[in-house]
Design a protein around this motif. Structure first.
Motif, short mmCIF file in Angstrom:
data_model
loop_
_atom_site.label_atom_id
_atom_site.label_comp_id
_atom_site.label_asym_id
_atom_site.label_seq_id
_atom_site.Cartn_x
_atom_site.Cartn_y
_atom_site.Cartn_z
N ALA A 69 0.82 -1.20 0.00
CA ALA A 69 0.00 0.00 0.00
C ALA A 69 0.86 1.26 0.00
O ALA A 69 2.01 1.26 0.45
CB ALA A 69 -0.92 -0.01 1.22
N GLU A 70 0.27 2.36 -0.49
CA GLU A 70 0.97 3.62 -0.67
C GLU A 70 1.65 4.10 0.62
O GLU A 70 2.79 4.55 0.58
CB GLU A 70 -0.01 4.69 -1.16
N LYS A 71 0.94 4.06 1.73
CA LYS A 71 1.52 4.56 2.99
C LYS A 71 2.14 3.43 3.79
O LYS A 71 3.25 3.54 4.29
CB LYS A 71 0.43 5.22 3.85
N ARG A 72 1.38 2.35 3.95
CA ARG A 72 1.70 1.31 4.92
C ARG A 72 2.68 0.28 4.39
O ARG A 72 3.28 -0.49 5.15
CB ARG A 72 0.39 0.61 5.27
N GLY A 73 2.83 0.20 3.06
CA GLY A 73 3.69 -0.83 2.48
C GLY A 73 3.03 -2.20 2.53
O GLY A 73 1.82 -2.32 2.73
N VAL A 74 3.83 -3.25 2.33
CA VAL A 74 3.33 -4.62 2.40
C VAL A 74 3.03 -4.94 3.87
O VAL A 74 3.83 -4.62 4.75
CB VAL A 74 4.38 -5.61 1.83
N SER A 75 1.89 -5.55 4.13
CA SER A 75 1.50 -5.83 5.51
C SER A 75 2.43 -6.88 6.14
O SER A 75 3.07 -7.66 5.44
CB SER A 75 0.05 -6.33 5.55
N THR A 112 14.22 -5.61 -3.14
CA THR A 112 14.27 -4.16 -3.01
C THR A 112 15.00 -3.54 -4.19
O THR A 112 15.95 -4.12 -4.72
CB THR A 112 14.90 -3.78 -1.65
N ILE A 113 14.52 -2.39 -4.62
CA ILE A 113 15.18 -1.64 -5.68
C ILE A 113 16.10 -0.63 -5.00
O ILE A 113 15.61 0.21 -4.23
CB ILE A 113 14.15 -0.88 -6.55
N GLN A 144 12.65 7.64 0.39
CA GLN A 144 12.85 6.26 0.85
C GLN A 144 12.11 5.23 0.04
O GLN A 144 12.27 4.02 0.24
CB GLN A 144 12.39 6.15 2.32
N SER A 145 11.21 5.66 -0.85
CA SER A 145 10.48 4.67 -1.65
C SER A 145 10.03 5.31 -2.96
O SER A 145 9.91 6.52 -3.07
CB SER A 145 9.25 4.16 -0.89
N TYR A 146 9.79 4.46 -3.94
CA TYR A 146 9.20 4.89 -5.20
C TYR A 146 7.68 4.90 -5.07
O TYR A 146 7.11 4.19 -4.23
CB TYR A 146 9.55 3.89 -6.31
N ALA A 172 13.83 10.64 -10.00
CA ALA A 172 15.10 11.29 -10.33
C ALA A 172 15.99 11.35 -9.09
O ALA A 172 17.18 11.01 -9.15
CB ALA A 172 14.85 12.69 -10.89
N ASP A 173 15.40 11.74 -7.97
CA ASP A 173 16.14 11.75 -6.69
C ASP A 173 16.77 10.38 -6.43
O ASP A 173 17.93 10.29 -6.04
CB ASP A 173 15.19 12.14 -5.55
N ALA A 174 15.99 9.33 -6.65
CA ALA A 174 16.47 7.97 -6.37
C ALA A 174 17.66 7.59 -7.24
O ALA A 174 18.49 6.78 -6.83
CB ALA A 174 15.34 6.97 -6.56
N ALA A 175 17.75 8.16 -8.44
CA ALA A 175 18.87 7.85 -9.34
C ALA A 175 20.05 8.78 -9.09
O ALA A 175 21.07 8.68 -9.77
CB ALA A 175 18.41 7.97 -10.80
N GLY A 176 19.92 9.71 -8.15
CA GLY A 176 21.00 10.62 -7.83
C GLY A 176 21.04 11.87 -8.68
O GLY A 176 22.06 12.57 -8.73
#
Ligand SMILES: C[S@@+](CC[C@H](N)C(=O)[O-])C[C@H]1O[C@@H](n2cnc3c(N)ncnc32)[C@H](O)[C@@H]1O
Ligand SMILES: C[S@@+](CC[C@H](N)C(=O)[O-])C[C@H]1O[C@@H](n2cnc3c(N)ncnc32)[C@H](O)[C@@H]1O
Lengths: 191, 191
Positions: A120-126, A138-139, A146-148, B40-44
């Motif tokens: 989820a957008e805020k909570r992430g994977v439960s 992880t990318i 901190q996240s895409y 873009a931030d994530a790619a530096g």
């Protein structure tokens, strides 16, 4: 239906991947889910799975991409049951999630039957879903944020799955079961 | 500002890439531009360039990501002049665009000074911009839909640029000019 259109439908079905899918764990914004469906189509995904509440599902069906989609979006009431079903069917479930034990998203073998699990957008994977997943991927990110956006993360991960599958020749000949192929072709040709 | 926070700002600046950027050619939806800035931030990327009209720019600055961003978004009135400026500064301009002469997006050498040019949601990259670009790059798609959401396309292309630059060690030591580094550090530390 022109002959060209019919040929195009068949060419797309020839590339569909019955053993690659997406699971969304309460991704609730319609536009994010729509962008994920569009990206799933591009990777050759035929069917994906969403745990999503009624209100958000309604909003999603109302979006342009949600109302007529080339990907079958199956709704499920419970993430635990859904993951267990996928695993029982032989899928590795890869949770896209930043964690101490996460591996780089390029590391898994995506030519295996694979479900990519997005949070989820805020909570992430439960927590329940994280605990059940076969691996956490992880990318790597080099910046402050901190996240895409979840649909961007889906695109990056699926581009790697697609790369591996293209290299393995998995888009070069039809892979859908003949009955499924014919059913979808009929639905697409007679909307 | 805690010492941890200060160290984090420095660690991010140590990875900033002065010779990698994004140009948006009339990407007008605030949420798409915001997702591109986040990616873009994530790619530096330290600085990107947008041709965008007043109304859309206002809406973008009003979004959460637009109002306080870690990436400097420079506005330009004219796409032709902007591309020529970048090329004069030694950048290859890669237009993300489906065309007869397009190459796979993994083919270019992203360790060179590079500007990735992205097009508008409906219209794509303008004809003037396409004509000026050094190459046209395309992300292969296996499905019915003909294009990705523009922020998803940005994520996929930048993940490849980042992969190549990581492999070449370009995130391993500071690359910003010392004066630029100090200026940004001061701005970030004194918001
Ligand atoms: C906006 S993120 C959620 C962030 C949330 N605060 C967290 O800590 O999990 C939404 C989803 O996108 C995916 N995602 C975003 N960035 C990612 C990354 N760098 N690696 C893997 N997955 C990512 C994950 O599935 C995540 O649950
Ligand atoms: C929604 S697309 C625009 C589609 C437009 N109808 C066209 O034909 O160009 C918005 C932008 O995303 C980028 N994009 C989307 N899909 C892409 C792909 N498969 N390859 C390269 N760039 C893509 C391009 O920069 C494009 O201008």
């Amino acid at each position: 239906m022109t002959p060209e259109r019919y040929a195009r439908l068949r060419a797309v079905l020839d590339r569909r991947q019955p053993d690659l899918t997406i699971i969304t764990d309460n991704v609730h914004k319609g536009r994010n889910l729509s962008a994920i469906v569009r990206t799933a189509d591009a990777a050759g995904i035929a069917e994906m799975h969403a745990v999503i509440d009624d209100k958000d599902y309604k909003a999603f069906r109302g979006t342009a991409m949600g109302s007529h989609s080339w990907v079958d979006v199956q709704r499920h009431p419970n993430i635990t049951t859904l993951i267990q079903q996928q695993q029982a069917a032989g899928y590795q479930v890869l949770a896209a999630h930043l964690d101490a034990d996460s591996v780089d998203y390029r590391q898994p073998d995506y030519t295996r039957p694979t479900a990519v699990l997005l949070g989820a957008e805020k909570r992430g994977v439960s927590a329940e879903a994280c605990a059940l997943a076969d691996a956490h991927i992880t990318i790597p990110m080099m910046g402050m944020v901190q996240s895409y956006n979840v649909s961007v993360a889906a695109g990056i991960i699926l581009s790697e799955a697609q790369r591996q599958r293209a290299e393995a020749g998995m888009y070069d000949q039809p892979r859908l079961a003949p009955a499924v192929y014919q059913r979808i072709l009929f639905e697409w040709a007679h909307p």
